[in-house]
Each structure stands twice: as C-alpha cells, then as structure tokens.
Motif scaffolding. Sequence first.
Motif, mmCIF file in Angstrom:
data_model
loop_
_atom_site.group_PDB
_atom_site.id
_atom_site.type_symbol
_atom_site.label_atom_id
_atom_site.label_comp_id
_atom_site.label_asym_id
_atom_site.label_seq_id
_atom_site.Cartn_x
_atom_site.Cartn_y
_atom_site.Cartn_z
ATOM 1 N N SER A 13 0.821 -1.201 0.000
ATOM 2 C CA SER A 13 0.000 0.000 0.000
ATOM 3 C C SER A 13 0.861 1.259 0.000
ATOM 4 O O SER A 13 2.089 1.197 -0.130
ATOM 5 C CB SER A 13 -0.949 -0.021 1.203
ATOM 6 N N PHE A 14 0.183 2.392 0.145
ATOM 7 C CA PHE A 14 0.805 3.713 0.016
ATOM 8 C C PHE A 14 1.499 4.146 1.303
ATOM 9 O O PHE A 14 2.583 4.708 1.280
ATOM 10 C CB PHE A 14 -0.281 4.724 -0.360
ATOM 11 N N GLY A 15 0.855 3.904 2.440
ATOM 12 C CA GLY A 15 1.386 4.343 3.719
ATOM 13 C C GLY A 15 0.934 5.741 4.073
ATOM 14 O O GLY A 15 0.459 6.495 3.212
ATOM 15 N N GLY A 16 1.085 6.098 5.337
ATOM 16 C CA GLY A 16 0.683 7.423 5.801
ATOM 17 C C GLY A 16 1.259 7.731 7.159
ATOM 18 O O GLY A 16 1.660 6.821 7.901
ATOM 19 N N PRO A 17 1.343 9.031 7.529
ATOM 20 C CA PRO A 17 1.916 9.428 8.813
ATOM 21 C C PRO A 17 1.051 8.988 9.983
ATOM 22 O O PRO A 17 -0.160 8.841 9.847
ATOM 23 C CB PRO A 17 1.973 10.950 8.715
ATOM 24 N N GLU A 18 1.686 8.795 11.127
ATOM 25 C CA GLU A 18 0.957 8.365 12.317
ATOM 26 C C GLU A 18 1.185 9.298 13.504
ATOM 27 O O GLU A 18 1.002 8.922 14.654
ATOM 28 C CB GLU A 18 1.330 6.926 12.669
ATOM 29 N N GLY A 19 1.555 10.548 13.207
ATOM 30 C CA GLY A 19 1.731 11.560 14.235
ATOM 31 C C GLY A 19 2.218 12.844 13.599
ATOM 32 O O GLY A 19 2.685 12.846 12.450
ATOM 33 N N VAL A 23 4.554 13.924 9.602
ATOM 34 C CA VAL A 23 3.893 14.482 8.424
ATOM 35 C C VAL A 23 4.890 14.941 7.362
ATOM 36 O O VAL A 23 4.787 14.544 6.188
ATOM 37 C CB VAL A 23 2.945 15.636 8.819
ATOM 38 N N ILE A 24 5.843 15.791 7.727
ATOM 39 C CA ILE A 24 6.790 16.296 6.734
ATOM 40 C C ILE A 24 7.702 15.194 6.209
ATOM 41 O O ILE A 24 7.911 15.093 4.982
ATOM 42 C CB ILE A 24 7.595 17.486 7.286
ATOM 43 N N PRO A 25 8.259 14.321 7.063
ATOM 44 C CA PRO A 25 9.044 13.211 6.508
ATOM 45 C C PRO A 25 8.237 12.330 5.551
ATOM 46 O O PRO A 25 8.756 11.881 4.526
ATOM 47 C CB PRO A 25 9.478 12.424 7.749
ATOM 48 N N PHE A 26 6.975 12.113 5.863
ATOM 49 C CA PHE A 26 6.115 11.339 4.969
ATOM 50 C C PHE A 26 5.942 12.051 3.633
ATOM 51 O O PHE A 26 6.090 11.441 2.561
ATOM 52 C CB PHE A 26 4.754 11.115 5.621
ATOM 53 N N VAL A 54 -2.249 12.208 11.828
ATOM 54 C CA VAL A 54 -2.467 10.776 11.599
ATOM 55 C C VAL A 54 -3.330 10.565 10.358
ATOM 56 O O VAL A 54 -4.442 11.091 10.262
ATOM 57 C CB VAL A 54 -3.150 10.121 12.811
ATOM 58 N N SER A 55 -2.807 9.781 9.418
ATOM 59 C CA SER A 55 -3.627 9.325 8.300
ATOM 60 C C SER A 55 -4.308 8.029 8.722
ATOM 61 O O SER A 55 -3.673 7.169 9.328
ATOM 62 C CB SER A 55 -2.771 9.073 7.067
ATOM 63 N N PRO A 56 -5.575 7.863 8.377
ATOM 64 C CA PRO A 56 -6.251 6.616 8.746
ATOM 65 C C PRO A 56 -5.812 5.416 7.924
ATOM 66 O O PRO A 56 -6.173 4.283 8.247
ATOM 67 C CB PRO A 56 -7.730 6.940 8.494
ATOM 68 N N ILE A 57 -5.012 5.618 6.884
ATOM 69 C CA ILE A 57 -4.738 4.524 5.959
ATOM 70 C C ILE A 57 -3.987 3.360 6.605
ATOM 71 O O ILE A 57 -4.225 2.195 6.273
ATOM 72 C CB ILE A 57 -3.981 5.037 4.707
ATOM 73 N N ASN A 58 -3.066 3.657 7.535
ATOM 74 C CA ASN A 58 -2.317 2.560 8.145
ATOM 75 C C ASN A 58 -3.220 1.661 8.978
ATOM 76 O O ASN A 58 -3.125 0.433 8.913
ATOM 77 C CB ASN A 58 -1.165 3.103 8.987
ATOM 78 N N ILE A 265 -10.073 2.161 -2.202
ATOM 79 C CA ILE A 265 -10.600 0.972 -1.528
ATOM 80 C C ILE A 265 -10.933 1.236 -0.068
ATOM 81 O O ILE A 265 -11.614 0.432 0.558
ATOM 82 C CB ILE A 265 -9.629 -0.222 -1.623
ATOM 83 N N SER A 266 -10.467 2.370 0.495
ATOM 84 C CA SER A 266 -10.736 2.646 1.909
ATOM 85 C C SER A 266 -10.893 4.142 2.142
ATOM 86 O O SER A 266 -10.495 4.965 1.311
ATOM 87 C CB SER A 266 -9.615 2.094 2.796
ATOM 88 N N ASP A 267 -11.480 4.487 3.293
ATOM 89 C CA ASP A 267 -11.759 5.887 3.630
ATOM 90 C C ASP A 267 -10.517 6.558 4.212
ATOM 91 O O ASP A 267 -10.471 6.921 5.393
ATOM 92 C CB ASP A 267 -12.903 5.963 4.646
ATOM 93 N N HIS A 268 -9.498 6.736 3.398
ATOM 94 C CA HIS A 268 -8.275 7.343 3.907
ATOM 95 C C HIS A 268 -8.363 8.869 3.849
ATOM 96 O O HIS A 268 -9.441 9.440 3.625
ATOM 97 C CB HIS A 268 -7.059 6.817 3.154
ATOM 98 N N MET A 269 -7.233 9.546 4.047
ATOM 99 C CA MET A 269 -7.269 10.986 4.264
ATOM 100 C C MET A 269 -7.838 11.768 3.083
ATOM 101 O O MET A 269 -8.599 12.724 3.261
ATOM 102 C CB MET A 269 -5.855 11.493 4.593
ATOM 103 N N GLU A 270 -7.503 11.370 1.854
ATOM 104 C CA GLU A 270 -8.004 12.118 0.707
ATOM 105 C C GLU A 270 -9.520 11.981 0.572
ATOM 106 O O GLU A 270 -10.186 12.893 0.089
ATOM 107 C CB GLU A 270 -7.301 11.654 -0.567
#
Length: 348
Positions: A13-19, A23-26, A54-58, A265-270
């Motif tokens: 998958s794409f991945g997302g920040p968790e704090g 955010v900026i490193p992501f 936090v992105s919900p994708i993870n 496929i999922s309700d992620h941040m976008e």
Amino acid sequence: MSAGAYDAILLASFGGPEGQDDVIPFLRNVTRGKGIPDERLEEVAHHYRANGGVSPINQQNRDLKAALEAELEARGIDLPVVWGNRNWAPYFDEAFRELHEAGHRRVIALITSAYTSYSGVGQYREDFDRTLDETGLRDELEISRIREFFDHPGFIGPFATNLRAALDRAPEGTHVMFVTHSIPTAAAAASGPEHGEGGAYVAQHLAGAEAILREAGATDAPWSLVYQSRSGAPHIPWLEPDINDAIDELAGAVPGVIIVPFGFISDHMEVMWDLDTEAVETATGHGLHVERIPTPGVDPVFVSGLVDLVLERVNEIPHAERPHLTDLGPWPDHEPQGSVRSEAAQSA
C-alpha cells in the motif's frame, strides 16, 4: 510456475503518517526527487495536521490484513499475509526481509489500487525492483501481483449495494458523482493509448461506473465521472472536472448529489478531506442533498473478492474463466519480478 507454488501474500500500500512529527518526513517520501522544499510541503500538510498528524490509511491496512487473514483461515488456505508500504513504515524493505527470513520465496502482491496508472502500477513495479536490489533478494524472492480489479464483483458489489441504498434515501433526480484521483492527462494517456484519449485509466473508470449502476439497478440515474486531489504545477493539465467545480455546475439543476469514491478501496485521508470536508461543504453551500457512500474497506464481499483474486494465481485459473463485470476485463496478469534460483544453484 506450478499450481500452489506461492507461499505468502504481500499487502502492498501507500502508507501514511501516524503523528505530527511524521507528516513532513512522509510528504518528503511522497514527493522524493521533485525538489519540493519543506515550506511548500507544510502548506499542503494541513489536512493531516487537522487530524492530529495521523492518516487513517495505516489502521485501515491493519484492519484489511486482519480481515484477509480471517478469510484465508476460514477457507483453510495457508498463506501468511505480510504488510508493506511505499511511503511509510512498514516499508517494502522491511516486508521483503520479513518474507525471506520466514522462508517465503514466491509471493503474491496484493496492491491496494484497483486501476491501471503509473502510480497504481508503474511506481509499485519500480519500488519492488529497487527493493529487490537494495535488499540483495533479487535471486531469493519472486513477486507476482494480482491483476487490476476495477471490475471484479468483489470490488463493484459493495459500491453497488451502498449506491442503491443512497438512491433510495435521496430525492428523485439526484445526480451520481463517481469520483477518483485526478492524474496528469499525459499519464492517463500513457496508461493505455489503445483505450482512447484518457488511456486505460479513464476507460476503466467509465466502465466501472456503468457496472456499478447496472448492479445497483440504477442505469437511468444521471451520473458523471469527476476527479479530486489534483496537485502539481498549475501549467500541467490534469484530468477534469474537479468534483467541486462539477457540483457548482450542477447547482440549481439537480436536488442533490451522491458521491461514489470508487477510485479508492478505503476511507483514507483524501476521501475524508477532499470529499467529506471540501466536496460536502460545496454541496451543502448550494443547499443540495449530499451523501458520500462508503469505500469497500473490510466489507466481507470485498475481502472475499481479494482472496478470490489471489486464488486465481494460486490455482492458475484460465483468463477466460476469471470473473469480471465489464467488457474490458478481466485485466491481464503482470509478469513476476525477481526470481528464485533452483535448489542446485543455491547449493552450488
């Protein structure tokens, strides 16, 4: 490759920040190679910042991994699932090493992208190739991805069910907006020029929308294909119309809109920001009835369909016998990446 030769599944998958600190490193990872300064990245980080970074994708991928494992166990299928991301931990190198250390050699990659595009196909192939080289596992792992599943019954079914329910709640004449991620028009064309100006990417979305309407018993509903999440330099043309512009155009002509986020496929941040926040605000600002239906997520029909897609490869189901709900499908398989040396070569 003989039937039953696969021994694990890679959920890619794409991945997302968790704090907030992520955010900026992501975003640096997402935009690597483009030379975008942190100041500019901070300007586009607001939707993550508003959600605590936090992105919900993870978590959604953790939930999908657990659902896949439960479905596999219920069917008596011994294929462990390992999760890896392009842009955030767990990264592909971690996942590849985990697979190898556990003794797995031939792996089916389940990509969380249903459509053909550079970001949904090409970048994953590049990342897999780079990771095989960087980990030194090119001769130790073979990765074969499932086909694009834009018209598989397991993907279409949940959208059709939820659309039917939303239409039953909506005023007569409500417009259905099928929305997906915008990409540069050149990238769309390159996804499959034989499919017309918008390439395979647009053709798959148009065919999928028609399949959802048909399965929902709503072929007479007014509908359109629209786009979201455009980014990049303003002078580069991207697929249009943007969903907010399309809603503005419809205002006064329809009583409401139903948003079908079938590009995801999922309700992620976008989905949460661009649709639940911005598009819904645009619609309500015009006094329109608006409902955004769910993405498949861990819907049992979707999860079962993903396992079916895996078993197509495990059981070497002939192409003509693979389920599909459009004339474009079933989409062909991809060539494996990496290879596994023979036992004689490994012992030499």
